[in-house]
Motif scaffolding. Sequence first.
Motif, PDB file in Angstrom:
ATOM      1  N   UNK A 231       0.915  -1.088   0.059  1.00  0.00           N
ATOM      2  CA  UNK A 231      -0.063   0.086  -0.133  1.00  0.00           C
ATOM      3  C   UNK A 231       0.724   1.162   0.122  1.00  0.00           C
ATOM      4  N   UNK A 232       1.986   1.062   0.798  1.00  0.00           N
ATOM      5  CA  UNK A 232       2.906   2.385   0.751  1.00  0.00           C
ATOM      6  C   UNK A 232       3.625   2.658  -0.659  1.00  0.00           C
ATOM      7  N   UNK A 233       4.098   1.514  -1.176  1.00  0.00           N
ATOM      8  CA  UNK A 233       4.692   1.681  -2.437  1.00  0.00           C
ATOM      9  C   UNK A 233       3.687   2.154  -3.452  1.00  0.00           C
ATOM     10  N   UNK A 234       2.626   1.846  -3.490  1.00  0.00           N
ATOM     11  CA  UNK A 234       1.579   2.145  -4.686  1.00  0.00           C
ATOM     12  C   UNK A 234       1.247   3.635  -4.165  1.00  0.00           C
ATOM     13  N   UNK A 235       0.926   3.800  -2.835  1.00  0.00           N
ATOM     14  CA  UNK A 235       0.736   5.594  -2.477  1.00  0.00           C
ATOM     15  C   UNK A 235       1.810   6.287  -2.812  1.00  0.00           C
ATOM     16  N   UNK A 236       2.941   5.917  -2.658  1.00  0.00           N
ATOM     17  CA  UNK A 236       4.063   6.673  -3.093  1.00  0.00           C
ATOM     18  C   UNK A 236       4.126   6.935  -4.806  1.00  0.00           C
ATOM     19  N   UNK A 237       3.922   5.753  -5.345  1.00  0.00           N
ATOM     20  CA  UNK A 237       4.026   5.879  -6.976  1.00  0.00           C
ATOM     21  C   UNK A 237       2.834   6.900  -7.426  1.00  0.00           C
ATOM     22  N   UNK A 239       1.474   9.415  -5.770  1.00  0.00           N
ATOM     23  CA  UNK A 239       1.999  10.618  -5.462  1.00  0.00           C
ATOM     24  C   UNK A 239       3.005  11.016  -6.484  1.00  0.00           C
ATOM     25  N   UNK A 240       3.842  10.348  -6.766  1.00  0.00           N
ATOM     26  CA  UNK A 240       4.996  10.841  -7.457  1.00  0.00           C
ATOM     27  C   UNK A 240       4.589  10.868  -9.255  1.00  0.00           C
ATOM     28  N   UNK A 241       3.172  10.542  -9.427  1.00  0.00           N
ATOM     29  CA  UNK A 241       3.028  10.161 -10.918  1.00  0.00           C
ATOM     30  C   UNK A 241       3.992   9.356 -11.605  1.00  0.00           C
ATOM     31  N   UNK A 242       4.475   8.205 -10.908  1.00  0.00           N
ATOM     32  CA  UNK A 242       5.549   7.546 -11.401  1.00  0.00           C
ATOM     33  C   UNK A 242       5.233   6.471 -12.736  1.00  0.00           C
ATOM     34  N   UNK A 243       5.970   6.662 -13.676  1.00  0.00           N
ATOM     35  CA  UNK A 243       5.800   5.884 -14.744  1.00  0.00           C
ATOM     36  C   UNK A 243       5.909   4.384 -14.682  1.00  0.00           C
ATOM     37  N   UNK A 244       5.056   3.511 -14.817  1.00  0.00           N
ATOM     38  CA  UNK A 244       5.134   2.079 -14.658  1.00  0.00           C
ATOM     39  C   UNK A 244       5.773   1.358 -15.902  1.00  0.00           C
ATOM     40  N   UNK A 251      11.472   0.509   3.403  1.00  0.00           N
ATOM     41  CA  UNK A 251      12.422   0.115   4.631  1.00  0.00           C
ATOM     42  C   UNK A 251      11.360   0.190   5.612  1.00  0.00           C
ATOM     43  N   UNK A 252      11.291  -1.102   6.516  1.00  0.00           N
ATOM     44  CA  UNK A 252      10.551  -1.129   7.780  1.00  0.00           C
ATOM     45  C   UNK A 252      11.502  -1.460   8.725  1.00  0.00           C
ATOM     46  N   UNK A 253      11.088  -1.390   9.955  1.00  0.00           N
ATOM     47  CA  UNK A 253      12.208  -1.723  11.142  1.00  0.00           C
ATOM     48  C   UNK A 253      12.851  -3.020  11.135  1.00  0.00           C
ATOM     49  N   UNK A 254      12.161  -3.937  10.600  1.00  0.00           N
ATOM     50  CA  UNK A 254      12.793  -5.235  10.392  1.00  0.00           C
ATOM     51  C   UNK A 254      13.573  -5.609   9.434  1.00  0.00           C
ATOM     52  N   UNK A 255      13.719  -4.549   8.304  1.00  0.00           N
ATOM     53  CA  UNK A 255      14.555  -4.814   7.190  1.00  0.00           C
ATOM     54  C   UNK A 255      13.997  -4.265   5.847  1.00  0.00           C
ATOM     55  N   UNK A 256      14.356  -4.742   4.870  1.00  0.00           N
ATOM     56  CA  UNK A 256      13.786  -4.047   3.631  1.00  0.00           C
ATOM     57  C   UNK A 256      12.993  -4.819   2.680  1.00  0.00           C
ATOM     58  N   UNK A 257      12.009  -4.294   2.024  1.00  0.00           N
ATOM     59  CA  UNK A 257      11.138  -4.758   1.077  1.00  0.00           C
ATOM     60  C   UNK A 257      11.130  -3.987  -0.361  1.00  0.00           C
ATOM     61  N   UNK A 258      10.829  -4.810  -1.271  1.00  0.00           N
ATOM     62  CA  UNK A 258      10.738  -4.086  -2.452  1.00  0.00           C
ATOM     63  C   UNK A 258       9.169  -4.410  -2.944  1.00  0.00           C
ATOM     64  N   UNK A 259       8.753  -3.160  -3.849  1.00  0.00           N
ATOM     65  CA  UNK A 259       7.265  -3.262  -4.109  1.00  0.00           C
ATOM     66  C   UNK A 259       7.380  -2.678  -5.525  1.00  0.00           C
ATOM     67  N   UNK A 260       7.088  -3.747  -6.539  1.00  0.00           N
ATOM     68  CA  UNK A 260       6.788  -3.225  -8.048  1.00  0.00           C
ATOM     69  C   UNK A 260       5.743  -2.973  -8.361  1.00  0.00           C
ATOM     70  N   UNK A 261       5.353  -1.871  -8.932  1.00  0.00           N
ATOM     71  CA  UNK A 261       3.962  -1.559  -9.656  1.00  0.00           C
ATOM     72  C   UNK A 261       4.301  -1.963 -11.059  1.00  0.00           C
ATOM     73  N   UNK A 266      -0.501  -4.759 -11.467  1.00  0.00           N
ATOM     74  CA  UNK A 266      -0.117  -5.580 -10.334  1.00  0.00           C
ATOM     75  C   UNK A 266       0.911  -4.888  -9.297  1.00  0.00           C
ATOM     76  N   UNK A 267       0.685  -5.510  -8.124  1.00  0.00           N
ATOM     77  CA  UNK A 267       1.808  -5.270  -6.849  1.00  0.00           C
ATOM     78  C   UNK A 267       2.537  -6.443  -6.702  1.00  0.00           C
ATOM     79  N   UNK A 268       4.003  -6.407  -6.741  1.00  0.00           N
ATOM     80  CA  UNK A 268       4.815  -7.518  -6.762  1.00  0.00           C
ATOM     81  C   UNK A 268       5.813  -7.182  -5.509  1.00  0.00           C
ATOM     82  N   UNK A 269       5.588  -8.150  -4.372  1.00  0.00           N
ATOM     83  CA  UNK A 269       6.217  -8.080  -3.056  1.00  0.00           C
ATOM     84  C   UNK A 269       7.316  -8.744  -3.086  1.00  0.00           C
TER      85      UNK A 269
END
Length: 285
Positions: A231-237, A239-244, A251-261, A266-269
């Motif tokens: 949800x955060x990755x999509x919300x940022x994309x 807000x940025x008007x990012x081209x897909x 970054x989360x307190x427990x590490x790092x995740x990557x979210x692809x729109x 589709x969202x790929x976690x």
Amino acid sequence: MTFPWLKGHGTENDFVLLPDHDGTVHGQLDGAFVAALCDRRRGIGADGVMRVVRTSASGESPGGGAGPWAAKSTAGEWFMDYRNHDGSLGEMCGNGVRVLALYLLTEGLVDAGAPIVIGTRAGDKTVTVEGDGMFSVDMGVAEVRGTSKITAAGRTWEAQDIRTGNPHAVAFVDSLTDAGPLLDAPEHDTETYPEGVNVEFVVRSGLQHVAMRVHERGSGETRSCGTGACAVGLAAALADGAERPVTYQVDVPGGTLHVTCTEDDHLILTGPAEIVARGDMEWLA
């Protein structure tokens, strides 16, 4: 009787896995037992519990289901019966589904060379093994709704309403400390979220790079949330008007995740999964 258990985590979002392949203990897995199992002082300790069961034995056949959400699984042999820390039912868990996939692989229950389809209350999720302990999950297409207000530590923010299998309220803040200790759930609009909501507080860290904290309904503040990161990755994309296609580091307190729109929305976690312990317990029904 005794019952096997495993302990695993994905970016320190931790779970107790209960193998119940043939659905023999479904009726005994009540909320009080789940909450006791998740207790970090009197139980094994976890953010949630996953019962690992074949879809055909889950008691939640396609179009049916228990609780407020109907199971939508149509293709997965295996079903993730997810329960929150407090024993309540959850639709699914993005970090947990990677851990469940790792369990199925290590137990030889799925083909190591093929994508793994896992049924959830939020529909089928397809997991791909990336190697080096990393897994990618096709989380499907998110539902982007309007905005609402959330309040924590005496402050109120506008939050984007995004549904990624679970409901999320995403608020961009100046500092991750703005929300305070998050000992209690942030106040939210109960008409927008009648079943409760996961709340993410987000700051920007760089180009296509954000950091977040999360308070999960039924669990409290956790070290990570996979559906929340989506949800955060999509919300940022948005807000940025990012081209897909575009990928955001979250970054989360427990590490790092990557979210692809992806181009087809589709969202790929992508993130790690580990199993750290296993044992047997006496089942006290």
